[in-house]
Design a protein around this motif. Structure first.
Motif, short mmCIF file in Angstrom:
data_model
loop_
_atom_site.label_atom_id
_atom_site.label_comp_id
_atom_site.label_asym_id
_atom_site.label_seq_id
_atom_site.Cartn_x
_atom_site.Cartn_y
_atom_site.Cartn_z
N LEU A 1 0.83 -1.20 0.00
CA LEU A 1 0.00 0.00 0.00
C LEU A 1 0.87 1.26 0.00
O LEU A 1 0.59 2.22 -0.74
N ALA A 2 1.93 1.25 0.81
CA ALA A 2 2.81 2.41 0.91
C ALA A 2 3.52 2.69 -0.42
O ALA A 2 3.62 3.85 -0.86
N CYS B 1 -4.74 -2.56 0.12
CA CYS B 1 -5.98 -2.39 0.91
C CYS B 1 -6.66 -3.74 1.15
O CYS B 1 -7.12 -4.03 2.27
N LEU B 2 -6.72 -4.56 0.11
CA LEU B 2 -7.31 -5.89 0.26
C LEU B 2 -6.52 -6.73 1.26
O LEU B 2 -7.10 -7.46 2.07
N ALA B 3 -5.19 -6.63 1.20
CA ALA B 3 -4.35 -7.41 2.10
C ALA B 3 -4.63 -7.09 3.56
O ALA B 3 -4.66 -7.99 4.42
N LEU B 4 -4.86 -5.81 3.86
CA LEU B 4 -5.15 -5.41 5.24
C LEU B 4 -6.46 -6.03 5.71
O LEU B 4 -6.54 -6.56 6.83
N GLY B 5 -7.48 -5.97 4.87
CA GLY B 5 -8.77 -6.54 5.24
C GLY B 5 -8.75 -8.06 5.30
O GLY B 5 -9.32 -8.67 6.21
N PHE C 1 -9.66 -17.72 -1.28
CA PHE C 1 -9.96 -17.11 -2.57
C PHE C 1 -9.49 -15.66 -2.63
O PHE C 1 -9.03 -15.18 -3.68
N MET C 2 -9.59 -14.95 -1.51
CA MET C 2 -9.11 -13.56 -1.48
C MET C 2 -7.58 -13.52 -1.62
O MET C 2 -7.04 -12.61 -2.25
N LEU C 3 -6.90 -14.48 -1.00
CA LEU C 3 -5.45 -14.57 -1.18
C LEU C 3 -5.10 -14.79 -2.65
O LEU C 3 -4.14 -14.21 -3.17
N LEU C 4 -5.89 -15.64 -3.31
CA LEU C 4 -5.67 -15.89 -4.74
C LEU C 4 -5.89 -14.62 -5.55
O LEU C 4 -5.11 -14.32 -6.47
N LEU C 5 -6.92 -13.84 -5.21
CA LEU C 5 -7.19 -12.60 -5.93
C LEU C 5 -6.04 -11.61 -5.76
O LEU C 5 -5.59 -11.00 -6.75
N ILE C 6 -5.55 -11.45 -4.54
CA ILE C 6 -4.42 -10.54 -4.29
C ILE C 6 -3.18 -11.03 -5.02
O ILE C 6 -2.41 -10.23 -5.58
N PHE C 7 -2.98 -12.33 -5.02
CA PHE C 7 -1.85 -12.93 -5.75
C PHE C 7 -1.92 -12.55 -7.23
O PHE C 7 -0.92 -12.12 -7.83
N LEU C 8 -3.10 -12.66 -7.83
CA LEU C 8 -3.26 -12.35 -9.26
C LEU C 8 -3.05 -10.86 -9.52
O LEU C 8 -2.45 -10.48 -10.54
#
Length: 251
Positions: free
Chosen positions: A36-37, A70-74, A96-103
């Protein structure tokens, strides 16, 4: 009938997986802050470059990093809740959210890598016309050009003589006595651009340093995206193991 297993059977117990995932979530949270930073830093401090680029790849990579951060924090909070409560639906959503952030982070790495290859050509094709046609016409680009000329100690896109045919000099009002904008001067003052002697103005064009600056920052964006995305692989493996382990446990 399937045989149900206890919490501590097989190579990894539920408690062990929960412990490791909690550690992972702390690390993932810190990684999200870094992502994010870097994204915010790019958007804020490098904004003067983006208005001079014709391609949206550079700002797009930064925006995607901000979104991933932002997604990683949530998601790290979601993961902690799911693991703590041993809630299989939350753990599955977390995976699935980890997969989305990975992509998303892989996409940043790919964008940065591809754009590195042609950013210099893009600048050579378009930067000079941007300087000559936009200076004094477009306020944001005018400010960006002034800042770049002062920051990089350069004058003009390719050479200082380019300003002779610019809209700034030939358009109304005419500036026959002004050779270059005042931001080309080594010591900036009003009207200092009237004298184009090398002791007064910079002779190097901005395109060379700007191309190097953009390429170097793309390397940073790509390294952050591809480097941190590896972390999600461990998280996805661990969360999948816990999800499967919780399926048939006996309390």
């Amino acid at each position: 009938m399937a045989t149900r297993k206890s919490r501590d059977e097989d190579c990894c117990s539920v408690n062990f997986l929960k412990y490791v995932l909690h550690i992972f979530n702390v690390v993932f949270l810190l990684a999200g802050v870094v992502v994010l930073a870097v994204g915010i830093w790019t958007l804020v401090s490098k904004h003067q470059y983006t208005v001079l680029l014709t391609s949206a790849s550079f700002p797009a990579a930064a925006i995607i990093l901000v979104l991933a951060g932002c997604l990683a924090l949530g998601v790290s909070v979601l993961g902690c809740c799911g693991v703590w409560r041993e809630h299989r639906c939350l753990i599955l959503m977390y995976t699935f959210m980890l997969l989305l952030i990975f992509l998303l982070e892989v996409l940043v790495g790919i964008l940065a890598y591809i754009y590195q290859g042609y950013v210099k050509d893009e600048l050579y094709q378009n930067l000079n016309s941007t300087f000559l046609e936009s200076y004094s016409v477009d306020a944001s680009r005018t400010a960006a050009i002034d800042r770049i000329q002062q920051e990089f100690k350069c004058c003009g896109a390719i050479r200082f003589e380019d300003w002779e045919g610019s809209h700034w000099r030939l358009g109304p009002p005419l500036k026959p006595s002004q050779s270059v904008p005042d931001s080309c001067c080594k010591t900036t003052s009003e009207g200092c651009g009237k004298r184009n002697h090398p002791s007064n103005i910079y002779y190097t064009g901005c395109i060379y340093k700007l191309a190097d600056e953009v390429k170097e920052h793309l390397i940073i964006l790509g390294a952050v995206g591809l480097g941190i995305c590896v972390l999600q692989i461990f998280g996805m493996v661990l969360s999948c193991c816990l999800y499967i382990k919780l399926k048939d446990i006996i309390d």
